[in-house]
Design a protein around this motif. Sequence first.
Motif, PDB file in Angstrom:
ATOM      1  N   TYR A   1       0.872  -1.183   0.000  1.00  0.00           N
ATOM      2  CA  TYR A   1       0.000   0.000   0.000  1.00  0.00           C
ATOM      3  C   TYR A   1       0.907   1.230   0.000  1.00  0.00           C
ATOM      4  O   TYR A   1       1.845   1.328   0.807  1.00  0.00           O
ATOM      5  N   THR A   2       0.626   2.187  -0.906  1.00  0.00           N
ATOM      6  CA  THR A   2       1.474   3.370  -1.060  1.00  0.00           C
ATOM      7  C   THR A   2       0.690   4.631  -0.734  1.00  0.00           C
ATOM      8  O   THR A   2      -0.382   4.866  -1.294  1.00  0.00           O
ATOM      9  N   GLY A   3       1.263   5.460   0.168  1.00  0.00           N
ATOM     10  CA  GLY A   3       0.592   6.686   0.592  1.00  0.00           C
ATOM     11  C   GLY A   3      -0.488   6.387   1.619  1.00  0.00           C
ATOM     12  O   GLY A   3      -0.838   5.236   1.884  1.00  0.00           O
ATOM     13  N   GLY A   4      -1.026   7.447   2.233  1.00  0.00           N
ATOM     14  CA  GLY A   4      -2.140   7.268   3.165  1.00  0.00           C
ATOM     15  C   GLY A   4      -1.711   6.986   4.587  1.00  0.00           C
ATOM     16  O   GLY A   4      -0.636   7.373   5.041  1.00  0.00           O
TER      17      GLY A   4
ATOM     18  N   GLN B   1       4.305  -0.818   8.692  1.00  0.00           N
ATOM     19  CA  GLN B   1       4.450   0.355   7.839  1.00  0.00           C
ATOM     20  C   GLN B   1       5.879   0.881   7.805  1.00  0.00           C
ATOM     21  O   GLN B   1       6.714   0.548   8.653  1.00  0.00           O
ATOM     22  N   LEU B   2       6.146   1.712   6.782  1.00  0.00           N
ATOM     23  CA  LEU B   2       7.432   2.403   6.619  1.00  0.00           C
ATOM     24  C   LEU B   2       7.133   3.874   6.338  1.00  0.00           C
ATOM     25  O   LEU B   2       6.295   4.192   5.492  1.00  0.00           O
TER      26      LEU B   2
ATOM     27  N   PHE C   1       2.460  -2.835   4.245  1.00  0.00           N
ATOM     28  CA  PHE C   1       2.818  -4.096   3.596  1.00  0.00           C
ATOM     29  C   PHE C   1       1.803  -5.227   3.789  1.00  0.00           C
ATOM     30  O   PHE C   1       2.054  -6.342   3.328  1.00  0.00           O
ATOM     31  N   ASN C   2       0.661  -4.929   4.439  1.00  0.00           N
ATOM     32  CA  ASN C   2      -0.341  -5.988   4.668  1.00  0.00           C
ATOM     33  C   ASN C   2      -1.766  -5.481   4.403  1.00  0.00           C
ATOM     34  O   ASN C   2      -2.702  -5.806   5.130  1.00  0.00           O
TER      35      ASN C   2
ATOM     36  N   THR D   1      11.645   4.927   8.981  1.00  0.00           N
ATOM     37  CA  THR D   1      11.161   4.288  10.210  1.00  0.00           C
ATOM     38  C   THR D   1      10.237   3.123   9.875  1.00  0.00           C
ATOM     39  O   THR D   1       9.207   3.307   9.213  1.00  0.00           O
ATOM     40  N   LEU D   2      10.647   1.935  10.296  1.00  0.00           N
ATOM     41  CA  LEU D   2       9.776   0.758  10.207  1.00  0.00           C
ATOM     42  C   LEU D   2       9.005   0.643  11.519  1.00  0.00           C
ATOM     43  O   LEU D   2       9.601   0.746  12.591  1.00  0.00           O
ATOM     44  N   THR D   3       7.703   0.430  11.414  1.00  0.00           N
ATOM     45  CA  THR D   3       6.865   0.313  12.622  1.00  0.00           C
ATOM     46  C   THR D   3       6.019  -0.941  12.563  1.00  0.00           C
ATOM     47  O   THR D   3       5.326  -1.204  11.572  1.00  0.00           O
TER      48      THR D   3
END
Length: 393
Positions: free
Chosen positions: A254-257, A270-271, A291-292, A322-324
């Motif tokens: 998923y890109t953006g948002g 998320q990143l 990513f999910n 930042t990976l969360t």
Amino acid sequence: MKSILLTSASALLLTAAACSSTGSSGNPGQGGSIGSGGSTSTGGTSSGGETGTGGASSGGSTGTGGSVTGTGGSTGTGGTTGTGGATGSGGATGTGGATGTGGATGTGGATGTGGSAGSGGSAGAKGSGGAIGSGGSGGAAALPTITSTMFGSFDNAFMITPCQGSGSGFDCPNLPTGSTSCPSAAWSYGSVTTTDPTGNTYDEVFTVNGGDPNKIYDVTVHVLGQAEGRTYTGGTRALTANVDPTANTNNLLYTGGKPGTTRVDYNVFQLVITPPSGGSAVAGAPTYYAFNAVDSTHEGNHYNYGLDETFTMKVKSGDTITLTSHDSNCIAIKNCGPGGPYNYANATACEANARSTPASVTLPTTFKGQSITSPTKFQTQFLNFKVTSIVAE
């Protein structure tokens, strides 16, 4: 031969003396006969018996004899001018002309051909070697690195949600390390505040170091793993159709948002890209990736999806990445393999169907102080990031 010629000449002169008083001028003719010595005996014969004038012509024949000797003999022609001297003795100089044969040694000058060695000067062409200077183009700036003080390199980084027990059926507990309850304060990141409880949330912060501060870098990343699904809003799903829980892998990029707000009890992976203080993000480029991401049809159902995704993010030197991992209710859906929704009565039945960890992924033995068990059929969720290229624009 010379003594015979001289005797004959003497006889002639004596005869001439008896005949005339002018015979004395014939004496110069005798000198002319000496000039014939430069050539052949023919020049010194009967013409000498003539008057002095005849002797002068014989001197000319001496010039011819000189030509036999070589170029030097041509000097003998100068003896002809001796005729004008009215004395044959001038002709005697012609004999010296015979010495001109020594000039033949002048052929030794042919050794001058040795001067052709001067062609060796063409070796100066080696100066073209200066073209090597083009190697100076190797001065391009090195590519940046993306690293974390706590987690090392972004290349081969992990986000892991390990079970803290086998759980019951298809779920397992996922409390923060050292906690006995799930934190309930609202979760926020950056400037975004959500309605999610904080739960078990951790960040991995990486920094883009080095490179050219004036350039933008395209970083391509390959993501493999397994995770439960979540809905997101304000951006774009890579998969336009509904997800397929029965497939071995899905592309849930998923890109953006940002995270959706309906089923906040499902995990977020998320990143986020953030520019340095005083800096600015890359114009027009996304700064958020998840990513999910699933469609609304599969939202809120118990699946654990195999993931295989690739994306390219734009970064600059000094940016942070930042990976969360965020689990709002501290409960994770286990890896019970493809299919679902899961409805296993016990953990053993679930784990018997677990999918294998991709062969290209090697899970660490520990993560954030927790041991990783069953690494080849891991329980429960993880993402692995591998950088495939970094290219300057």
